[in-house]
Enzyme design. Structure first.
Site, short mmCIF file in Angstrom:
data_model
loop_
_atom_site.label_atom_id
_atom_site.label_comp_id
_atom_site.label_asym_id
_atom_site.label_seq_id
_atom_site.Cartn_x
_atom_site.Cartn_y
_atom_site.Cartn_z
N HIS A 194 -58.20 34.00 62.80
CA HIS A 194 -57.84 34.76 61.65
C HIS A 194 -57.09 36.06 61.90
CE1 HIS A 194 -61.72 32.55 60.07
NE2 HIS A 194 -60.60 31.71 60.50
N HIS A 252 -57.60 27.43 53.72
CA HIS A 252 -58.11 28.13 55.01
C HIS A 252 -57.36 27.33 56.34
CE1 HIS A 252 -60.48 30.37 57.54
NE2 HIS A 252 -60.75 29.34 58.09
N ASP A 300 -55.91 29.19 59.59
CA ASP A 300 -56.07 28.54 60.85
C ASP A 300 -54.73 28.34 61.88
OD1 ASP A 300 -58.83 29.19 60.85
OD2 ASP A 300 -59.55 27.21 60.61
N HIS A 302 -58.01 22.93 65.52
CA HIS A 302 -57.60 23.64 66.52
C HIS A 302 -57.16 23.06 67.93
CE1 HIS A 302 -59.04 27.14 64.31
NE2 HIS A 302 -60.10 26.74 64.36
#
Ligand SMILES: [Zn+2]
Length: 298
Positions: free
Chosen positions: A78, A235, A239, A262
């Site tokens: 973030h 969101h 990321d 991720h």
């Protein structure tokens, strides 16, 4: 001419870490041009530093962790996403613990800090990785690919078999304004059943309804509800933009992501770095490449 940038003055943020639940102090410090982005562990002997690059990503379980054998810095995404949106190239990020403060689970903490510090242009030109041919990475039903585009555009689709999420898609040209308006305030989210399992493993000890959207099997449990109807996919864009900083230079291209996380982003970025024929480093100045003239997206 797009020049490199740092911040005008030091600025400090404090907050608890998502996993440890401990208070962490973080200080953003201006850095000379050509430095890049470094995390500095001020709490450890010798104050070791680590740069932001894909091959230094140590873990992608639940968040992105940079590290080597001796130390690590967790939950960097973030913070990195926000500095990328402000086109900050050179920065020392000093901290006194193993993870970045989590704030309210969005980028608000970092957004406020950079707005307070202000941005300073430097002398040297900024370099971009300009995508000239598509690059793809996929596994099972998840994928990420990038195609040529004169700017940075993100199209992200998620699918969760949950009545409050289901299928969500967002398509954004990314710049400082769209980031602040459309992405920065979207919070991280988790499912109650997963959170209980993670807490049993000593993870997300700092997690609560104050810093995440939490869902049970049918509802959002936060009494204040959602900040956007599609806060979840927003969101995920936050990321992805943070993980993209591990490429080492800002990307010019259209990034298309489907159910990526991720781990997939890290593998994709490594694939980009292993595909030097598919991109070239450019500077955006008076000698703007012909195919970028008339660009409306920068
Ligand atoms: Zn996140």
């Amino acid at each position: 001419m797009f020049l490199q940038r740092t911040i005008r003055k030091k600025v400090e943020v404090k907050g608890i870490g998502l996993h440890t639940g401990q208070l962490v102090k973080l200080t953003f410090c201006p850095a000379p041009e050509g430095t890049g982005i470094y995390f500095v562990r001020r709490d450890l002997p010798g104050e070791p530093a680590i740069s932001v690059q894909a091959d230094l990503v140590q873990s992608t379980t639940g968040a992105t962790t940079l590290g080597g054998s001796a130390f690590s810095v967790s939950v960097v995404e973030h913070c990195l996403s926000t500095l990328a949106a402000f086109r900050i190239d050179n920065l020392f990020i000093e901290l006194n613990g193993p993870e970045i403060p989590f704030g309210d689970g969005s980028a608000k903490l970092f957004l406020d800090a950079f707005l307070e510090a202000g941005v300073a242009e430097q002398e040297q030109p900024r370099k971009y990785a300009y995508i000239s041919q598509p690059i793809y990475y996929g596994t099972e039903d998840k994928h990420v690919y990038v195609t040529p585009y004169n700017g940075l555009r993100v199209t992200y689709t998620i699918e969760f078999p949950h009545p409050k999420i289901q299928r969500q898609t967002i398509d954004l040209d990314i710049n400082e304004h769209s980031f602040c308006r459309e992405v920065a305030l979207a919070r991280t989210f988790g499912f109650m059943r997963d959170i209980e399992a993670m807490k049993a493993q000593g993870l997300v000890c700092g997690g609560s309804l104050d810093n995440a959207v939490v869902l049970d099997n049918s509802e959002v449990l936060n009494p204040e509800g959602l900040r956007y109807p599609d806060e979840f996919v927003r969101h995920k864009v936050l990321d992805a933009l943070g993980d993209l900083v591990t490429l080492g230079v800002p990307l010019m291209g259209h990034l298309v992501l489907y159910k990526a996380g991720h781990n997939l982003m890290n593998r994709f970025i490594r694939t980009v770095l292993d595909s030097p024929k598919c991109y070239r480093h450019i500077e955006l100045g008076a000698d703007l490449p012909e195919d970028l003239c008339g660009n409306r997206h920068l």
